[in-house]
Design a protein around this motif. Structure first.
Motif, mmCIF file in Angstrom:
data_model
loop_
_atom_site.group_PDB
_atom_site.id
_atom_site.type_symbol
_atom_site.label_atom_id
_atom_site.label_comp_id
_atom_site.label_asym_id
_atom_site.label_seq_id
_atom_site.Cartn_x
_atom_site.Cartn_y
_atom_site.Cartn_z
ATOM 1 N N ARG A 94 6.776 6.961 1.675
ATOM 2 C CA ARG A 94 5.142 7.196 1.190
ATOM 3 C C ARG A 94 4.577 6.075 0.339
ATOM 4 O O ARG A 94 5.307 5.512 -0.441
ATOM 5 C CB ARG A 94 5.351 8.332 0.183
ATOM 6 N N ILE A 95 3.363 5.667 0.791
ATOM 7 C CA ILE A 95 2.649 4.921 0.001
ATOM 8 C C ILE A 95 1.721 5.669 -0.879
ATOM 9 O O ILE A 95 1.292 6.843 -0.333
ATOM 10 C CB ILE A 95 1.653 4.267 0.847
ATOM 11 N N THR A 96 1.680 5.565 -2.356
ATOM 12 C CA THR A 96 0.911 6.198 -3.025
ATOM 13 C C THR A 96 -0.011 5.350 -3.787
ATOM 14 O O THR A 96 -0.120 4.239 -3.651
ATOM 15 C CB THR A 96 1.846 6.885 -4.245
ATOM 16 N N SER A 97 -0.985 5.954 -4.711
ATOM 17 C CA SER A 97 -2.021 5.157 -5.294
ATOM 18 C C SER A 97 -1.445 4.143 -6.277
ATOM 19 O O SER A 97 -2.028 3.348 -6.687
ATOM 20 C CB SER A 97 -3.046 6.147 -5.934
ATOM 21 N N ASN A 98 -0.086 4.599 -6.773
ATOM 22 C CA ASN A 98 0.446 3.460 -7.515
ATOM 23 C C ASN A 98 1.479 2.453 -6.877
ATOM 24 O O ASN A 98 2.017 1.565 -7.540
ATOM 25 C CB ASN A 98 1.640 4.135 -8.427
ATOM 26 N N THR A 99 1.401 2.480 -5.597
ATOM 27 C CA THR A 99 2.197 1.363 -4.738
ATOM 28 C C THR A 99 1.264 -0.043 -5.156
ATOM 29 O O THR A 99 0.324 -0.122 -4.816
ATOM 30 C CB THR A 99 2.206 1.649 -3.333
ATOM 31 N N MET A 100 2.009 -1.112 -5.486
ATOM 32 C CA MET A 100 1.637 -2.254 -5.477
ATOM 33 C C MET A 100 2.082 -3.321 -4.458
ATOM 34 O O MET A 100 3.037 -3.216 -4.122
ATOM 35 C CB MET A 100 1.543 -2.780 -7.112
ATOM 36 N N ALA A 101 1.387 -4.408 -4.490
ATOM 37 C CA ALA A 101 1.706 -5.471 -3.483
ATOM 38 C C ALA A 101 1.442 -6.711 -4.132
ATOM 39 O O ALA A 101 0.461 -7.049 -4.765
ATOM 40 C CB ALA A 101 1.025 -5.214 -2.006
ATOM 41 N N PHE A 102 2.275 -7.962 -4.076
ATOM 42 C CA PHE A 102 2.149 -9.168 -4.565
ATOM 43 C C PHE A 102 2.523 -10.220 -3.566
ATOM 44 O O PHE A 102 3.314 -10.129 -2.698
ATOM 45 C CB PHE A 102 3.097 -9.298 -5.700
ATOM 46 N N SER A 103 1.664 -11.345 -3.544
ATOM 47 C CA SER A 103 2.180 -12.622 -2.795
ATOM 48 C C SER A 103 1.856 -13.827 -3.533
ATOM 49 O O SER A 103 0.762 -13.925 -4.550
ATOM 50 C CB SER A 103 1.191 -12.547 -1.491
ATOM 51 N N GLN A 104 2.845 -14.766 -3.758
ATOM 52 C CA GLN A 104 2.579 -15.940 -4.543
ATOM 53 C C GLN A 104 2.415 -15.375 -6.126
ATOM 54 O O GLN A 104 1.439 -16.212 -6.444
ATOM 55 C CB GLN A 104 1.910 -16.660 -3.887
ATOM 56 N N ASP A 105 2.774 -14.577 -6.488
ATOM 57 C CA ASP A 105 2.637 -14.219 -8.009
ATOM 58 C C ASP A 105 1.282 -13.203 -8.266
ATOM 59 O O ASP A 105 1.124 -13.111 -9.519
ATOM 60 C CB ASP A 105 2.992 -15.339 -8.942
ATOM 61 N N ALA A 106 0.612 -13.342 -7.189
ATOM 62 C CA ALA A 106 -0.663 -12.804 -7.300
ATOM 63 C C ALA A 106 -0.669 -11.389 -6.700
ATOM 64 O O ALA A 106 -0.146 -11.055 -5.810
ATOM 65 C CB ALA A 106 -1.787 -13.537 -6.496
ATOM 66 N N SER A 107 -1.512 -10.638 -7.287
ATOM 67 C CA SER A 107 -1.593 -8.984 -6.909
ATOM 68 C C SER A 107 -2.593 -8.971 -5.530
ATOM 69 O O SER A 107 -3.527 -9.856 -5.527
ATOM 70 C CB SER A 107 -2.315 -8.041 -7.780
#
Length: 323
Positions: A94-107
């Protein structure tokens, strides 16, 4: 992780609370099994468990959580934002509203992840907590590191971590100036890290001849300020061995200023601007600004550099909100 300012910022999605903590060379970084682990691995998106706050107002330990699952080198995946489903192989999460993603230390947002990216996915049960794009990383393998164990290695201008042995470090691809210094020995070399490949760094080739010393000058606009290196008060232009040291500045009516100092040049000048203590100024800080100072407190340079100068702002007020 701010490896220059020696702080780490943590975010709790459920409460939407963000707090910054200080850490020091004495902070123990651990993997999920409780074994020593380089701080370089504590990248945005990792889930951690915190130890107590020490007398120096810093974290005693930071441990990778053993309460979550962690899948690395994920390439067979599908993200369905409309249905809120993240599929890895044949398994749906499940993907929720709290799921976060990052690339090269940036959100980033999940819809910015490409189909050809390689991912690290962290979650609990059937819920995805964080997704980290790892495409474009390589490795640095240290060799002959015995003389530098428990000191710091500087990789470029952003990565600072403690050497624990002939360790393997994962870093973004690119070309770096790598600096080591300890017990009067040290130097700097330039190395290129290619995607998916391992670059060998022989620290015997960087230590140079020695032991070497640095003529260190610490200046402050505050009259009567006392400067200490490793607990011993120093004088202007005093010689200190090349390596890692604890630098502390004390002045009446001002917050004590303390940071790790990495010395690797023939001479160095550090200029400090101390901040008046909270009891003196009466100023109040927001929760996000109370945990530690925002200064660098580090002086590091190549062996052929004559002078290093760092401008620092040294407020170190603390409050209960970060404990």
């Amino acid at each position: 992780m701010d490896m220059v300012g020696e702080t780490m910022t943590l975010y709790a999605p459920e409460s939407e609370r963000q707090v910054r903590y200080a850490y020091t060379l004495g902070t123990r970084f651990m993997d999920k099994y409780g074994d020593s682990y380089s701080s370089i691995h504590f990248t945005p998106g990792q889930v951690v468990q915190l130890g107590d706050i020490t007398a120096a107002s810093a974290l005693s330990s930071v441990k990778m959580s053993d309460q979550v699952w962690n899948q690395t080198d994920v390439t067979n995946y599908k993200i369905d934002m409309e249905k809120g489903i993240f599929t890895i192989g044949q398994t749906q999460y499940r993907i929720t509203s709290n799921t976060m993603a990052f690339s090269q230390d940036a959100s980033i947002s999940l819809d910015m992840i490409g189909t050809d990216d390689t991912l690290q996915v962290i979650g609990k049960d059937k819920e995805v907590w964080s997704v980290i794009v790892t495409t474009g990383h390589g490795y640095i393998q240290l060799q002959n590191s015995s003389i530098f164990v428990d000191s710091m290695i500087c990789i470029g201008n952003r990565i600072f971590t403690k050497i624990t042995g002939d360790m393997l470090l994962e870093v973004p691809e690119g070309t770096y100036a790598i600096t080591v210094a300890n017990k009067g020995y040290g130097g700097t070399g330039t190395y290129t890290v290619a995607r998916g490949e391992t670059t060998l760094v022989d620290l015997d080739q960087l230590k140079g001849s020695g032991p070497k010393v640095c003529q260190l000058t610490v200046t402050s606009e505050v009259a009567g300020a006392s400067v200490y290196i490793d607990g011993q008060q120093i004088t202007v232009g005093q010689a200190v061995p090349v390596g890692s040291h604890t630098l502390k500045v004390v002045a009446e009516g001002y917050d004590d200023w303390q940071k790790t100092l990495i010395v690797n040049s023939e001479s160095a000048t550090i200029s400090l601007d101390l901040a008046e203590s909270e009891s003196t100024t009466g100023d109040k800080q927001s929760e996000e600004d109370t945990s530690t100072s925002s200064d660098t407190g580090k002086s590091s340079g190549s062996s052929n550099s004559s002078t290093n100068s760092n401008k620092s702002t040294g407020s170190t007020s603390k409050s209960s909100s970060s404990r």
